[in-house]
Write a protein that holds these residues in place. Structure first.
Motif, PDB file in Angstrom:
ATOM      1  N   GLU A 292      31.687  22.102 -11.970  1.00 44.34           N
ATOM      2  CA  GLU A 292      30.870  22.150 -13.184  1.00 44.34           C
ATOM      3  C   GLU A 292      31.698  22.565 -14.397  1.00 44.34           C
ATOM      4  O   GLU A 292      31.554  21.999 -15.489  1.00 44.34           O
ATOM      5  N   ALA A 293      32.579  23.564 -14.200  1.00 44.08           N
ATOM      6  CA  ALA A 293      33.417  24.015 -15.310  1.00 44.08           C
ATOM      7  C   ALA A 293      34.386  22.918 -15.740  1.00 44.08           C
ATOM      8  O   ALA A 293      34.606  22.693 -16.936  1.00 44.08           O
ATOM      9  N   THR A 294      34.937  22.215 -14.759  1.00 46.50           N
ATOM     10  CA  THR A 294      35.871  21.130 -15.073  1.00 46.50           C
ATOM     11  C   THR A 294      35.158  19.991 -15.796  1.00 46.50           C
ATOM     12  O   THR A 294      35.678  19.446 -16.781  1.00 46.50           O
ATOM     13  N   MET A 295      33.968  19.620 -15.320  1.00 43.76           N
ATOM     14  CA  MET A 295      33.220  18.528 -15.934  1.00 43.76           C
ATOM     15  C   MET A 295      32.801  18.849 -17.360  1.00 43.76           C
ATOM     16  O   MET A 295      32.666  17.956 -18.200  1.00 43.76           O
ATOM     17  N   SER A 296      32.585  20.116 -17.639  1.00 44.58           N
ATOM     18  CA  SER A 296      32.190  20.507 -18.988  1.00 44.58           C
ATOM     19  C   SER A 296      33.378  20.749 -19.907  1.00 44.58           C
ATOM     20  O   SER A 296      33.208  21.167 -21.058  1.00 44.58           O
ATOM     21  N   GLY A 297      34.586  20.473 -19.403  1.00 43.19           N
ATOM     22  CA  GLY A 297      35.772  20.596 -20.228  1.00 43.19           C
ATOM     23  C   GLY A 297      36.319  21.993 -20.353  1.00 43.19           C
ATOM     24  O   GLY A 297      37.146  22.270 -21.229  1.00 43.19           O
ATOM     25  N   ARG A 298      35.878  22.871 -19.474  1.00 45.17           N
ATOM     26  CA  ARG A 298      36.341  24.259 -19.513  1.00 45.17           C
ATOM     27  C   ARG A 298      37.651  24.379 -18.732  1.00 45.17           C
ATOM     28  O   ARG A 298      37.693  24.144 -17.543  1.00 45.17           O
ATOM     29  N   THR A 299      38.731  24.761 -19.416  1.00 45.21           N
ATOM     30  CA  THR A 299      40.011  24.940 -18.749  1.00 45.21           C
ATOM     31  C   THR A 299      40.055  26.305 -18.075  1.00 45.21           C
ATOM     32  O   THR A 299      39.284  27.218 -18.413  1.00 45.21           O
ATOM     33  N   VAL A 300      40.963  26.430 -17.122  1.00 40.68           N
ATOM     34  CA  VAL A 300      41.154  27.717 -16.447  1.00 40.68           C
ATOM     35  C   VAL A 300      41.535  28.792 -17.455  1.00 40.68           C
ATOM     36  O   VAL A 300      41.063  29.933 -17.383  1.00 40.68           O
ATOM     37  N   GLU A 301      42.393  28.428 -18.406  1.00 32.37           N
ATOM     38  CA  GLU A 301      42.839  29.404 -19.399  1.00 32.37           C
ATOM     39  C   GLU A 301      41.672  29.916 -20.241  1.00 32.37           C
ATOM     40  O   GLU A 301      41.591  31.125 -20.541  1.00 32.37           O
ATOM     41  N   ARG A 302      40.746  29.027 -20.600  1.00 33.82           N
ATOM     42  CA  ARG A 302      39.584  29.435 -21.393  1.00 33.82           C
ATOM     43  C   ARG A 302      38.651  30.320 -20.585  1.00 33.82           C
ATOM     44  O   ARG A 302      38.146  31.330 -21.084  1.00 33.82           O
ATOM     45  N   VAL A 303      38.445  29.944 -19.330  1.00 31.75           N
ATOM     46  CA  VAL A 303      37.594  30.759 -18.467  1.00 31.75           C
ATOM     47  C   VAL A 303      38.203  32.141 -18.278  1.00 31.75           C
ATOM     48  O   VAL A 303      37.512  33.167 -18.368  1.00 31.75           O
ATOM     49  N   LEU A 304      39.504  32.190 -18.031  1.00 30.32           N
ATOM     50  CA  LEU A 304      40.172  33.472 -17.826  1.00 30.32           C
ATOM     51  C   LEU A 304      40.106  34.337 -19.077  1.00 30.32           C
ATOM     52  O   LEU A 304      39.916  35.564 -18.987  1.00 30.32           O
TER      53      LEU A 304
END
Length: 320
Positions: A292-304
């Motif tokens: 879901e995070a990947t599909m919404s364009g959320r990068t690992v760096e942004r999530v972190l």
């Protein structure tokens, strides 16, 4: 501030100045590489082709008067090429061990994701335990021992993605990025006629690096700062946007890197800022986002970034 910490800062400054003669305009990247070296870790350099990944690793290796080996990872590279192999000697009628590419103080692994998973796994033991086992015989690797690996994230043909266990062995991951205009102009002047690597000379040696590593290990980390590092790792494990959070090894690497960072600043204690600044370099490559995070364009760096912002820094007298 003790003489040991002054020596760490001074020696690290010499190494940084030497490397920056080749890698211009990237002081944070160079500093992170030195932090990993003094924290007895391994460095993963991940970026697009042509930005100086291999140049950085070679410059760091040449700045230290120690043994250096370069391994070009290819699909046909065998595990024995990395670790070594026992060869039968016809004269002595005995098997003799011939060391592989990892038997050096600094091992430059170029394009590590081009080797097969079987060959990649040959690095697991040496990166974690600083030893190699071949034919039931264990061979120790002389300290300092550091693997500096490079990979291109956009070239997927003929590559094998590093498994989680392999990525977790790397203390930090850095991306060099494109240079600013002034740095690129300077590069055209200095790199047009010959490689500046040819003029690079060592500014320290393996024995000095070992003493610097020992000094870094004596840097104080208070229980409050330790709990801060643990809280950061725990927050990644409970995030609903991450399938895989940071491992306990990641927490250990974060604290060790923070010790080295503090020593580079001439301090004999770690601050919460040391931990917070290094967290993106130490944690991001170990995390896996949800679909879901990947599909919404959320990068690992942004999530972190959001996860770390939710962890409160220690208050009060955190030095004790």
């Amino acid at each position: 501030m003790t003489s040991a910490e002054i020596d760490v800062a001074g020696a690290a400054g010499l190494i940084a100045d030497n490397v920056e003669r080749v890698i211009e305009g990237k002081p944070d990247v160079v500093r992170t590489a030195i932090v990993v070296l003094l924290a007895e870790g391994h460095l993963l350099i991940e970026d697009v082709p042509g930005v100086g990944k291999t140049m950085l690793s070679k410059a760091l290796a040449r700045s230290i008067d120690c043994t250096v080996r370069r391994i070009q990872f290819t699909p046909d590279l065998l595990p024995s090429d990395v670790t070594g192999v026992s060869v039968f000697n016809q004269d002595t009628r005995q098997f003799e061990f011939r060391p592989g590419g990892v038997f050096a103080n600094i091992v430059v692994g170029d394009e590590i994701n081009r080797a097969s998973p079987k060959t990649q796994s040959a690095l697991l033991e040496c990166m974690e335990e600083q030893q190699v086992t071949v034919d039931q015989t264990t061979y120790r690797l002389d300290p300092p021992f550091m693997v500096v690996a490079t990979q291109n994230p956009i070239e997927m043909e003929g590559t094998y993605a590093l498994p989680e266990a392999q990525r977790d062995r790397f203390m930090a991951r850095v991306s060099i990025g494109y240079p600013v205009e002034a740095a690129e102009l300077a590069m055209l002047d200095t790199h047009s006629h010959h490689s500046p690597l040819e003029d690079l000379r060592p500014v320290t040696d393996a024995e000095t690096v070992r003493s610097l590593i020992a000094a870094v290990a004596r840097v104080h980390v208070s229980p409050a700062v330790q709990r801060y590092a643990i809280a950061m790792a725990a927050a990644t494990r409970s995030s609903h946007e991450l399938v895989l959070g940071a491992s306990p090894r990641a927490t250990l690497h974060l604290v060790r890197a923070a010790r080295a960072s503090a020593a580079l600043e001439g301090r004999d204690f770690v601050t919460p800022d040391d931990v917070r600044t290094l967290a993106p370099y130490v944690l991001s490559h170990r995390l896996l986002p949800t679909v879901e995070a990947t599909m919404s364009g959320r990068t690992v760096e942004r999530v972190l970034e959001q996860v770390l912002a939710s962890v409160p820094a220690p208050g009060g007298d955190w030095r004790r």
